[in-house]
Write a protein that holds these residues in place. Sequence first.
Motif, PDB file in Angstrom:
ATOM      1  N   VAL A 516      13.761  -4.322   7.885  1.00 31.38           N
ATOM      2  CA  VAL A 516      12.427  -3.727   7.930  1.00 31.38           C
ATOM      3  C   VAL A 516      11.756  -4.044   6.604  1.00 31.38           C
ATOM      4  N   LEU A 517      10.651  -4.791   6.659  1.00 31.14           N
ATOM      5  CA  LEU A 517       9.948  -5.230   5.454  1.00 31.14           C
ATOM      6  C   LEU A 517       8.715  -4.365   5.237  1.00 31.14           C
ATOM      7  N   VAL A 518       8.615  -3.753   4.071  1.00 32.22           N
ATOM      8  CA  VAL A 518       7.487  -2.887   3.740  1.00 32.22           C
ATOM      9  C   VAL A 518       6.609  -3.606   2.721  1.00 32.22           C
ATOM     10  N   ALA A 519       5.325  -3.796   3.061  1.00 35.77           N
ATOM     11  CA  ALA A 519       4.408  -4.551   2.211  1.00 35.77           C
ATOM     12  C   ALA A 519       3.236  -3.678   1.803  1.00 35.77           C
ATOM     13  N   GLY A 520       2.457  -4.186   0.861  1.00 44.33           N
ATOM     14  CA  GLY A 520       1.179  -3.557   0.539  1.00 44.33           C
ATOM     15  C   GLY A 520       1.206  -2.652  -0.669  1.00 44.33           C
ATOM     16  N   GLU A 546      13.378  -3.373   2.966  1.00 43.59           N
ATOM     17  CA  GLU A 546      13.118  -4.235   1.805  1.00 43.59           C
ATOM     18  C   GLU A 546      11.627  -4.151   1.471  1.00 43.59           C
ATOM     19  N   TYR A 547      11.322  -4.128   0.174  1.00 43.17           N
ATOM     20  CA  TYR A 547       9.928  -4.128  -0.270  1.00 43.17           C
ATOM     21  C   TYR A 547       9.528  -5.554  -0.646  1.00 43.17           C
ATOM     22  N   VAL A 548       8.390  -6.019  -0.122  1.00 36.00           N
ATOM     23  CA  VAL A 548       7.975  -7.404  -0.377  1.00 36.00           C
ATOM     24  C   VAL A 548       6.712  -7.491  -1.227  1.00 36.00           C
ATOM     25  N   GLY A 549       6.173  -6.358  -1.673  1.00 34.15           N
ATOM     26  CA  GLY A 549       5.037  -6.364  -2.599  1.00 34.15           C
ATOM     27  C   GLY A 549       3.726  -6.749  -1.939  1.00 34.15           C
ATOM     28  N   ASN A 550       2.820  -7.301  -2.745  1.00 33.73           N
ATOM     29  CA  ASN A 550       1.480  -7.641  -2.266  1.00 33.73           C
ATOM     30  C   ASN A 550       1.511  -9.002  -1.581  1.00 33.73           C
ATOM     31  N   SER A 551       1.940  -9.019  -0.328  1.00 33.65           N
ATOM     32  CA  SER A 551       2.102 -10.283   0.398  1.00 33.65           C
ATOM     33  C   SER A 551       0.756 -10.894   0.768  1.00 33.65           C
TER      34      SER A 551
END
Length: 600
Positions: A516-520, A546-551
């Motif tokens: 599960v990817l959390v963005a933003g 997982e955190y993916v930042g400001n995608s």
Amino acid sequence: MYKLHVVQSGNEYEYEPGKSLLEILLDHNLFIDNSCNGKGICGKCKIRIKSGDVGEVSPTELRFLKPKEVKDGVRLACLIYPRCDLEIELMQKERKYEVLSKGYVPKFSYDPDVSKQLIIIHKPKLEDQTSFENQIQEQIAGVEIPFSLLREFQFKEGSYTAVLYRERDGRQILMNLEQGDTTEELYGVAVDIGTTTVVTSLVDMKTGKELANASMINAQKHFGLDVLTRITYEMEHPKEGGQALKEAIVTSINEMILDVCRQSGAAREYIYEVTVGANCTMMHMLLGIDARSIGKAPYAPVFVKAKNMKAEEIGLYVSKGARLYCLPSVSAYIGADIVAGVYVCGLHRVKENVLFIDIGTNGEIVFSDCGRLLSCSCAAGPALEGMNISSGMRAAEGAVEDVRITKNGVKLKVIGKTDPVGVCGSGILAGVKELIHAGLVRKDGAFIKPDKLDKSDYRCSMLEMDGKKRQFRMTEELKITQGDVRQVQLAKGAVLSGFYALLQKAGKKMKELDRVLVAGQFGAHLPVDSMIGTGILPEGIRDKIEYVGNSSKTGAYMALLSGKVKQEMEELANHIDYMELGAMEGYERLLAECLIFPEV
């Protein structure tokens, strides 16, 4: 004409009657919190009247003002229409916000559409009358030279740097000619326009290095803090509304371009391309295109395809002939920011089950079933951004960002390590999580009755009554009310139901998820414990997040540096299916089930 005196600054402003005090303050660029664009439904635009008659306190104001505030002359600026000289005290100050500018960047090949080439222009002679145009084309094979450039340029003998732009079909267009050798000066700008924040990065297009970053709160905040409020502003001001929204965001980007140039020492005259990731509404407003159709059924945008044009067409101050590229969207509520995120995370190529979510006022979710992409948008509401909360604020200095309930009292973590003045999204989520775990809020979202607690119970002093309403005391001034809990509950129900709806459509179960990817911007500030503890996400995927930042900004950065990336994003947008939750059979029942908080 009347005079408005502001105590803090000592400045005096003139105004004509007919406008609300909120409008007068905004006209003079004075900061005031304005979540609902003057609708009288957020209670944030508090000011103190020091002198001047502004009439009796209205019933609407009494819903938001405490008796002591009324006694002290506190009023809501949006509900006052002054017709006299006024002296007021502003009760808020614009604070420094934490803005996320970084994120995961996958490997990709640099191949920018903009390039430079040094050429030499010779003075024609009687025995060799080769035209200036032919001299350029002899040195740059197949280049197309716009007539406007030939008309405007004063050719002289010497060395020049040709600035070239590669079209999708491979043609090279001469953007500009610069005197001397400027081949080392080749810059671009990547921009992420969020509803709340805007991030800008200056990039060396020869190396891909980010030279400087700038961020700010979206200047459209004056017209409302969410997209629907801004669309409503456009509806209410059909003649000038769209232009005002466009000018606000373009001015913001121009200011940030100047900022990154100052930081790096680069000249804006050497910025040749600007790429933008944004949600669909923000993209419409950036280009000055009517966004009103997005705000009403059937929510049809004017466009979703990528846009490629001259930057000067919308008023960006960069190099002469510089390009503006706007990434593609999927639908009204799955915008270019999400397409960028899906591309950056490679969801179209994975061989596993992956959920991607960008958490904000709208929770956009994409499910990848081994590369098959299905998306939806759920109206999470602004609670996770600290809005529609009684003491809510953005993640700025003075905001409570974490809450702990202990036997020794309530422990608060405050941004900037200063006195708390409000609660941001991560703070309200942490607070509700603690209330659930402490048994002070039931699974249906209601506070327990204070009289159910023994007076020796350490939790007893934390609950109090405001009239007939129960609330949780964090400090003497800051509370979590029953209404605040309901706002978080609605956000939790919307997001979780979106997850389950997509999985149901794909024929999968939550336990089958691999990642599960959390963005933003806001997702990055929401800890796993809080998301799991409130039931926004189920316990079973705790170790898969997982955190993916400001995608979104990362996607704009990659598009800036690669024509291939642009093309692949456009193709990707055509392969993301969109699912309207409201049209799904049984969705209301699913939403009701997802509103229930987890058992402790």
